[in-house]
Design a protein around this motif. Structure first.
Motif, PDB file in Angstrom:
ATOM      1  N   MET A 103      -0.844   9.985   9.112  1.00  0.00           N
ATOM      2  CA  MET A 103      -1.666  10.303  10.275  1.00  0.00           C
ATOM      3  C   MET A 103      -2.921  11.083   9.906  1.00  0.00           C
ATOM      4  O   MET A 103      -3.948  10.985  10.574  1.00  0.00           O
ATOM      5  N   ARG A 104      -2.868  11.839   8.782  1.00  0.00           N
ATOM      6  CA  ARG A 104      -4.053  12.618   8.403  1.00  0.00           C
ATOM      7  C   ARG A 104      -5.196  11.689   8.002  1.00  0.00           C
ATOM      8  O   ARG A 104      -6.367  11.999   8.222  1.00  0.00           O
ATOM      9  N   THR A 105      -4.873  10.522   7.399  1.00  0.00           N
ATOM     10  CA  THR A 105      -5.908   9.561   7.052  1.00  0.00           C
ATOM     11  C   THR A 105      -6.377   8.809   8.290  1.00  0.00           C
ATOM     12  O   THR A 105      -7.582   8.627   8.503  1.00  0.00           O
ATOM     13  N   LEU A 106      -5.439   8.392   9.131  1.00  0.00           N
ATOM     14  CA  LEU A 106      -5.814   7.672  10.346  1.00  0.00           C
ATOM     15  C   LEU A 106      -6.675   8.547  11.257  1.00  0.00           C
ATOM     16  O   LEU A 106      -7.575   8.044  11.939  1.00  0.00           O
ATOM     17  N   SER A 107      -6.459   9.846  11.242  1.00  0.00           N
ATOM     18  CA  SER A 107      -7.212  10.730  12.122  1.00  0.00           C
ATOM     19  C   SER A 107      -8.699  10.744  11.791  1.00  0.00           C
ATOM     20  O   SER A 107      -9.525  11.052  12.645  1.00  0.00           O
ATOM     21  N   HIS A 108      -9.061  10.406  10.548  1.00  0.00           N
ATOM     22  CA  HIS A 108     -10.476  10.335  10.186  1.00  0.00           C
ATOM     23  C   HIS A 108     -11.201   9.269  11.004  1.00  0.00           C
ATOM     24  O   HIS A 108     -12.398   9.388  11.267  1.00  0.00           O
ATOM     25  N   MET A 109     -10.479   8.200  11.371  1.00  0.00           N
ATOM     26  CA  MET A 109     -11.105   7.084  12.066  1.00  0.00           C
ATOM     27  C   MET A 109     -10.864   7.090  13.569  1.00  0.00           C
ATOM     28  O   MET A 109     -11.563   6.415  14.317  1.00  0.00           O
ATOM     29  N   ALA A 139      -0.870  -1.071  12.853  1.00  0.00           N
ATOM     30  CA  ALA A 139      -0.081  -0.040  12.192  1.00  0.00           C
ATOM     31  C   ALA A 139      -0.794   0.374  10.917  1.00  0.00           C
ATOM     32  O   ALA A 139      -1.676  -0.332  10.414  1.00  0.00           O
ATOM     33  N   PHE A 140      -0.392   1.526  10.391  1.00  0.00           N
ATOM     34  CA  PHE A 140      -1.077   2.097   9.246  1.00  0.00           C
ATOM     35  C   PHE A 140      -0.045   2.662   8.277  1.00  0.00           C
ATOM     36  O   PHE A 140       0.829   3.432   8.659  1.00  0.00           O
ATOM     37  N   GLY A 141      -0.130   2.258   7.028  1.00  0.00           N
ATOM     38  CA  GLY A 141       0.792   2.736   6.000  1.00  0.00           C
ATOM     39  C   GLY A 141       0.580   1.965   4.720  1.00  0.00           C
ATOM     40  O   GLY A 141      -0.409   1.240   4.566  1.00  0.00           O
ATOM     41  N   ARG A 142       1.515   2.084   3.782  1.00  0.00           N
ATOM     42  CA  ARG A 142       1.418   1.342   2.527  1.00  0.00           C
ATOM     43  C   ARG A 142       2.129  -0.004   2.683  1.00  0.00           C
ATOM     44  O   ARG A 142       3.326  -0.070   2.931  1.00  0.00           O
ATOM     45  N   VAL A 143       1.382  -1.090   2.536  1.00  0.00           N
ATOM     46  CA  VAL A 143       1.917  -2.448   2.664  1.00  0.00           C
ATOM     47  C   VAL A 143       2.403  -2.913   1.298  1.00  0.00           C
ATOM     48  O   VAL A 143       1.714  -2.746   0.295  1.00  0.00           O
ATOM     49  N   HIS A 144       3.590  -3.477   1.253  1.00  0.00           N
ATOM     50  CA  HIS A 144       4.090  -4.066   0.012  1.00  0.00           C
ATOM     51  C   HIS A 144       4.871  -5.323   0.351  1.00  0.00           C
ATOM     52  O   HIS A 144       5.411  -5.460   1.448  1.00  0.00           O
ATOM     53  N   PRO A 145       4.910  -6.289  -0.560  1.00  0.00           N
ATOM     54  CA  PRO A 145       5.604  -7.549  -0.274  1.00  0.00           C
ATOM     55  C   PRO A 145       7.114  -7.325  -0.218  1.00  0.00           C
ATOM     56  O   PRO A 145       7.625  -6.363  -0.806  1.00  0.00           O
ATOM     57  N   PRO A 146       7.827  -8.239   0.480  1.00  0.00           N
ATOM     58  CA  PRO A 146       7.279  -9.400   1.205  1.00  0.00           C
ATOM     59  C   PRO A 146       6.800  -9.010   2.604  1.00  0.00           C
ATOM     60  O   PRO A 146       7.477  -8.245   3.299  1.00  0.00           O
ATOM     61  N   LEU A 147       5.640  -9.515   2.992  1.00  0.00           N
ATOM     62  CA  LEU A 147       5.091  -9.268   4.318  1.00  0.00           C
ATOM     63  C   LEU A 147       5.427 -10.456   5.210  1.00  0.00           C
ATOM     64  O   LEU A 147       5.172 -11.597   4.830  1.00  0.00           O
ATOM     65  N   PRO A 148       6.021 -10.228   6.392  1.00  0.00           N
ATOM     66  CA  PRO A 148       6.395 -11.360   7.248  1.00  0.00           C
ATOM     67  C   PRO A 148       5.204 -12.221   7.621  1.00  0.00           C
ATOM     68  O   PRO A 148       4.070 -11.733   7.744  1.00  0.00           O
ATOM     69  N   ALA A 149       5.449 -13.507   7.790  1.00  0.00           N
ATOM     70  CA  ALA A 149       4.403 -14.424   8.239  1.00  0.00           C
ATOM     71  C   ALA A 149       3.894 -13.992   9.608  1.00  0.00           C
ATOM     72  O   ALA A 149       4.651 -13.488  10.439  1.00  0.00           O
ATOM     73  N   GLY A 150       2.593 -14.173   9.817  1.00  0.00           N
ATOM     74  CA  GLY A 150       2.001 -13.816  11.097  1.00  0.00           C
ATOM     75  C   GLY A 150       1.351 -12.449  11.110  1.00  0.00           C
ATOM     76  O   GLY A 150       0.805 -12.043  12.132  1.00  0.00           O
ATOM     77  N   LEU A 151       1.399 -11.728   9.977  1.00  0.00           N
ATOM     78  CA  LEU A 151       0.778 -10.414   9.897  1.00  0.00           C
ATOM     79  C   LEU A 151      -0.348 -10.426   8.869  1.00  0.00           C
ATOM     80  O   LEU A 151      -0.285 -11.141   7.868  1.00  0.00           O
ATOM     81  N   THR A 152      -1.370  -9.627   9.119  1.00  0.00           N
ATOM     82  CA  THR A 152      -2.527  -9.509   8.235  1.00  0.00           C
ATOM     83  C   THR A 152      -2.781  -8.039   7.962  1.00  0.00           C
ATOM     84  O   THR A 152      -2.563  -7.199   8.836  1.00  0.00           O
ATOM     85  N   HIS A 153      -3.223  -7.728   6.743  1.00  0.00           N
ATOM     86  CA  HIS A 153      -3.542  -6.327   6.463  1.00  0.00           C
ATOM     87  C   HIS A 153      -4.861  -6.230   5.722  1.00  0.00           C
ATOM     88  O   HIS A 153      -5.334  -7.173   5.102  1.00  0.00           O
ATOM     89  N   ARG A 154      -5.457  -5.061   5.815  1.00  0.00           N
ATOM     90  CA  ARG A 154      -6.726  -4.765   5.165  1.00  0.00           C
ATOM     91  C   ARG A 154      -6.619  -3.404   4.493  1.00  0.00           C
ATOM     92  O   ARG A 154      -6.243  -2.417   5.125  1.00  0.00           O
ATOM     93  N   LEU A 155      -6.909  -3.344   3.205  1.00  0.00           N
ATOM     94  CA  LEU A 155      -6.848  -2.101   2.458  1.00  0.00           C
ATOM     95  C   LEU A 155      -7.885  -1.113   2.982  1.00  0.00           C
ATOM     96  O   LEU A 155      -9.033  -1.475   3.231  1.00  0.00           O
ATOM     97  N   VAL A 156      -7.477   0.142   3.153  1.00  0.00           N
ATOM     98  CA  VAL A 156      -8.346   1.174   3.711  1.00  0.00           C
ATOM     99  C   VAL A 156      -8.607   2.296   2.712  1.00  0.00           C
ATOM    100  O   VAL A 156      -9.736   2.784   2.596  1.00  0.00           O
TER     101      VAL A 156
END
Length: 324
Positions: A103-109, A139-156
């Protein structure tokens, strides 16, 4: 082929409940009406979506393939109705990895991203399920495989990681440590290591054979357990404000420096206008704070970013969900 959203919604609810009566109740229709909608959908698609028998209701292989895009269809239809009716609502965002304080990182945005409703935090499987079910938008956190189909993520953000250890640890006085120097120490984890992807991969990569686990009762309790044993150490992102724990020392890791990757995650096809605003705010803060610098000769990531060779931005974080 034009799909009837009511029929698709009936399928999704039944797939989630695996019970026609309960699914009908959530839609406030009769079980007979639900069965008719699903039968018409199966007729239109030319496949059976459910197996019905004495053991209950199960998805067929076709039903399992159809479920992820069917969820997206229902979510997109709901978003379209809300937009047409002018029913603006805040963006619902949750986090995971709360021991490392996402949350401390998300709070910047957050201040620049429009109106947000923040969840209290849970684990990654729960968050991905909530995204697929349309309960949250991002959602916000560390993404690691396997990621379910239908989801997209962007590195922040790529955040350096420190070792935290007892002041009585033999290496506590060092100004910096190489990860391999910790091979004779005990990696302390806040739960089963096979469920903690970053710690698990760190141990494998740098030959940490001695591990032990405690109960995750929050960062202060976790670090107190590290400080209590001279052979223990753990890992914490360098910018996490550490609670006042006596007998604890944080030491930077170098050659290479492990990086903890924070990502924004959302459901593909989610049309909420706030997603673009949040993604843009993430990109702006990442550029301003130089959060995406990565040099493979100096840094270590469990999953190096695609095309990330050399120092510089590790991804096109400025692209929002519409460009994903």
């Amino acid at each position: 082929m034009d799909l009837d959203v009511a029929q698709v919604r009936a399928f999704v609810r039944t797939a989630e409940e695996l019970h026609f009566g309960r699914a009908a109740a959530t839609l406030a229709i009769s079980q007979q009406a639900l069965s008719k909608r699903i039968a018409r959908l199966e007729l239109l698609l030319g496949v059976r979506l459910f197996q019905r028998g004495g053991t209950g209701v199960r998805l067929t292989e076709a039903g399992r393939r159809f479920l992820p895009p069917a969820r997206q269809t229902v979510a997109a239809a709901d978003a379209a109705v809300a937009a047409a009716a002018g029913m603006d609502r805040p963006l619902h965002v949750d986090v995971w990895g709360h021991l490392y304080a996402p949350m401390r990182t998300l709070s910047h945005m957050a201040a620049e991203a429009g109106q947000l409703v923040l969840g209290h935090g849970r684990d990654m499987p729960s968050v991905t399920a909530a995204l697929l079910h349309g309960e949250i938008d991002a959602a916000f956190g560390r993404v690691h495989p396997p990621l379910p189909a239908g989801l997209t993520h962007r590195l922040v953000r790529l955040e350096p990681v420190d070792a935290v250890l007892s002041e009585a640890h033999p290496l506590a006085a060092e100004p910096a440590l190489r990860p391999e120097q910790l091979r004779g120490s005990v990696l302390w984890a806040p739960g089963a290591l096979d469920r903690l992807d970053f710690l698990h991969r760190f141990a494998d990569r740098f030959g940490i054979r001695n591990t032990a686990t405690g109960v995750n009762l929050g960062l202060a309790h976790f670090l107190a357990e590290v400080a209590a044993e001279p052979r223990r150490f753990s890992l914490v992102p360098a910018d996490v404000p550490l609670p006042e724990v006596s007998g604890l020392r944080a030491v930077p890791l170098v050659d290479p420096t492990p990086l903890y990757a924070w990502s924004l995650l959302w459901r593909s096809g989610n049309a909420h206008p706030g997603l673009n605003g949040l993604a843009a705010a993430c990109a702006e803060e990442a550029g301003r704070s130089r959060w995406l610098e990565y040099d493979p000769t100096r840094d270590w990531l469990p999953e190096p970013p695609a095309g990330g060779a050399g120092t510089g931005s590790a991804c096109e974080a400025a692209e929002g969900p519409e460009g994903a």
